[in-house]
Design an enzyme around this catalytic site. Structure first.
Site, PDB file in Angstrom:
ATOM      1  CG  ASP A  16     -10.216   2.852   5.749  1.00 28.50           C
ATOM      2  OD1 ASP A  16      -9.044   2.822   5.324  1.00 28.50           O
ATOM      3  OD2 ASP A  16     -10.969   3.832   5.578  1.00 28.50           O
ATOM      4  N   GLY A  19      -3.073   2.720   7.232  1.00 31.83           N
ATOM      5  CA  GLY A  19      -2.119   3.802   6.983  1.00 31.83           C
ATOM      6  C   GLY A  19      -2.055   4.749   8.172  1.00 31.83           C
ATOM      7  NE  ARG A  29      -0.412   4.548   2.768  1.00 30.21           N
ATOM      8  CZ  ARG A  29      -1.629   4.802   3.251  1.00 30.21           C
ATOM      9  NH1 ARG A  29      -1.804   5.780   4.119  1.00 30.21           N
ATOM     10  NH2 ARG A  29      -2.667   4.107   2.855  1.00 30.21           N
ATOM     11  CB  SER A  61     -10.861  -1.515  -3.907  1.00 31.77           C
ATOM     12  OG  SER A  61     -10.046  -0.378  -4.130  1.00 31.77           O
ATOM     13  CB  THR A  62     -11.050  -2.405  -9.150  1.00 29.83           C
ATOM     14  OG1 THR A  62     -12.208  -1.749  -8.611  1.00 29.83           O
ATOM     15  CG2 THR A  62     -11.406  -3.858  -9.392  1.00 29.83           C
ATOM     16  CD  GLU A  63     -12.365   1.420  -7.428  1.00 27.94           C
ATOM     17  OE1 GLU A  63     -12.467   0.621  -6.471  1.00 27.94           O
ATOM     18  OE2 GLU A  63     -12.959   1.253  -8.510  1.00 27.94           O
ATOM     19  CG  ASN A  64      -7.027  -0.375  -2.749  1.00 29.33           C
ATOM     20  OD1 ASN A  64      -7.485  -1.297  -2.080  1.00 29.33           O
ATOM     21  ND2 ASN A  64      -7.273   0.898  -2.429  1.00 29.33           N
ATOM     22  NE  ARG A 186     -14.517   7.008   1.525  1.00 32.35           N
ATOM     23  CZ  ARG A 186     -13.955   8.021   2.192  1.00 32.35           C
ATOM     24  NH1 ARG A 186     -14.687   9.063   2.546  1.00 32.35           N
ATOM     25  NH2 ARG A 186     -12.680   8.009   2.499  1.00 32.35           N
TER      26      ARG A 186
HETATM   27  C1  FPP Z   1      -7.131   0.327   4.072  1.00 36.24           C
HETATM   28  O1  FPP Z   1      -6.265   1.054   4.883  1.00 36.24           O
HETATM   29  C2  FPP Z   1      -6.648  -1.017   3.905  1.00 36.24           C
HETATM   30  C3  FPP Z   1      -6.255  -1.545   2.709  1.00 36.24           C
HETATM   31  C4  FPP Z   1      -6.284  -0.808   1.445  1.00 36.24           C
HETATM   32  C5  FPP Z   1      -5.734  -2.893   2.641  1.00 36.24           C
HETATM   33  C6  FPP Z   1      -6.328  -3.887   3.579  1.00 36.24           C
HETATM   34  C7  FPP Z   1      -5.337  -4.961   3.750  1.00 36.24           C
HETATM   35  C8  FPP Z   1      -5.093  -5.641   4.891  1.00 36.24           C
HETATM   36  C9  FPP Z   1      -5.883  -5.501   6.106  1.00 36.24           C
HETATM   37  C10 FPP Z   1      -3.971  -6.559   5.016  1.00 36.24           C
HETATM   38  C11 FPP Z   1      -3.715  -7.359   3.829  1.00 36.24           C
HETATM   39  C12 FPP Z   1      -4.535  -8.568   3.798  1.00 36.24           C
HETATM   40  C13 FPP Z   1      -4.425  -9.398   2.774  1.00 36.24           C
HETATM   41  C14 FPP Z   1      -5.162 -10.682   2.741  1.00 36.24           C
HETATM   42  C15 FPP Z   1      -3.537  -9.037   1.665  1.00 36.24           C
HETATM   43  P1  FPP Z   1      -5.719   2.428   4.315  1.00 36.24           P
HETATM   44  O2  FPP Z   1      -4.385   2.180   3.742  1.00 36.24           O
HETATM   45  O3  FPP Z   1      -6.691   3.042   3.367  1.00 36.24           O
HETATM   46  O4  FPP Z   1      -5.626   3.238   5.639  1.00 36.24           O
HETATM   47  P2  FPP Z   1      -5.769   4.811   5.799  1.00 36.24           P
HETATM   48  O5  FPP Z   1      -7.173   5.168   5.414  1.00 36.24           O
HETATM   49  O6  FPP Z   1      -5.504   5.013   7.242  1.00 36.24           O
HETATM   50  O7  FPP Z   1      -4.731   5.434   4.914  1.00 36.24           O
END
Ligand code: FPP
Length: 235
Positions: A16, A19, A29, A61-64, A186
């Protein structure tokens, strides 16, 4: 072996903070996700070197799917480009790749790419890296129950080991240590069944900055934990 050199067999990571990493630099992002993808190799190498046998990474995730379309498309492209860029090298290093989640909801070409990477590395004996992509813990449990029912498994025959064999993680040990970067505390629908007795470690560091020193800190913290699995004695 002394307590302080205990190494977890299976580490799972909620990656995490991409972003916020980008925002702090005035970047879009998606640049954060790109930096996150570039960090994968360094972290896989660091855990492999320390003797961790299984590493599971929560990538989508499925929520993404609910994120803005531009970001979702960018993450799908990143999966494709990461496989193109990294799979051969990881194969040479003896890494075995696995996928956790619903593959059939991805585009046919992405499915093909993922399957080819899995097939290429399936005989490897090094660290097993499972990428959870289009993964949801509740969806995984529901899918397992559907399969159990359609296989006609009798209620009396159902136990922990049988249920585990119906999950995406069949054949993998439960995670000993779950790391979350970016500071939130979480589980976000990650490995709900498998995390029953996992140790948790949260660092405020954003995923793109999670480096070898951070890996060391997480392993050091784990080595200090007393795991009792519901009993009274450390195991
Ligand atoms: C959470 O950060 C991260 C993700 C939803 C994606 C994780 C993906 C990678 C590390 C790179 C991609 C790797 C592959 C294999 C495709 P966030 O966007 O929720 O960050 P934030 O909480 O700061 O907004």
């Amino acid at each position: 072996m002394s307590q302080s050199c205990r190494i977890p067999q299976h580490v799972a990571i909620i990656m995490d903070g991409n972003g916020r990493w980008a925002k702090a630099r005035g970047l879009p992002r998606l640049d954060g996700h790109r930096a996150g993808a570039e960090n994968l190799r360094r972290v896989i190498g660091a855990f492999a070197q320390r003797g961790v046998k299984y590493l599971t990474l929560y990538a989508f995730s499925t929520e993404n799917w609910g994120r803005p379309q531009l970001e979702v498309r960018g993450l799908l492209k990143l999966l494709a480009s990461s496989i193109r860029r990294e799979a051969k090298e990881l194969d040479r290093e003896g890494v075995r790749l696995m996928h956790l989640g619903k593959l059939d909801e991805l585009t046919p070409s992405l499915q093909k790419q993922v399957k080819e990477a899995l097939e290429m590395t399936e005989g490897n004996a090094g660290i097993t890296v499972s990428v959870a992509f289009n993964y949801g813990g509740r969806a995984e449990i529901l899918e397992a129950v559907r399969h159990l029912l359609s296989d006609g498994v009798k209620a009396e025959a159902l136990d922990d080991a049988t249920f585990s064999r119906y999950l995406y993680t069949a054949g993998l040990p439960d995670p000993d240590l779950i790391i979350r970067t970016g500071g939130e505390m979480r589980l976000s629908n990650f490995l709900l069944w498998q995390a029953a007795y996992s140790e948790y470690y949260v660092t405020p560091t954003y995923w793109p900055d999670f480096d070898e020193a951070e890996v060391e800190d997480a392993l050091e913290a784990y080595s200090q934990r007393n795991r009792r699995f519901g009993g009274l004695e450390p195991r």
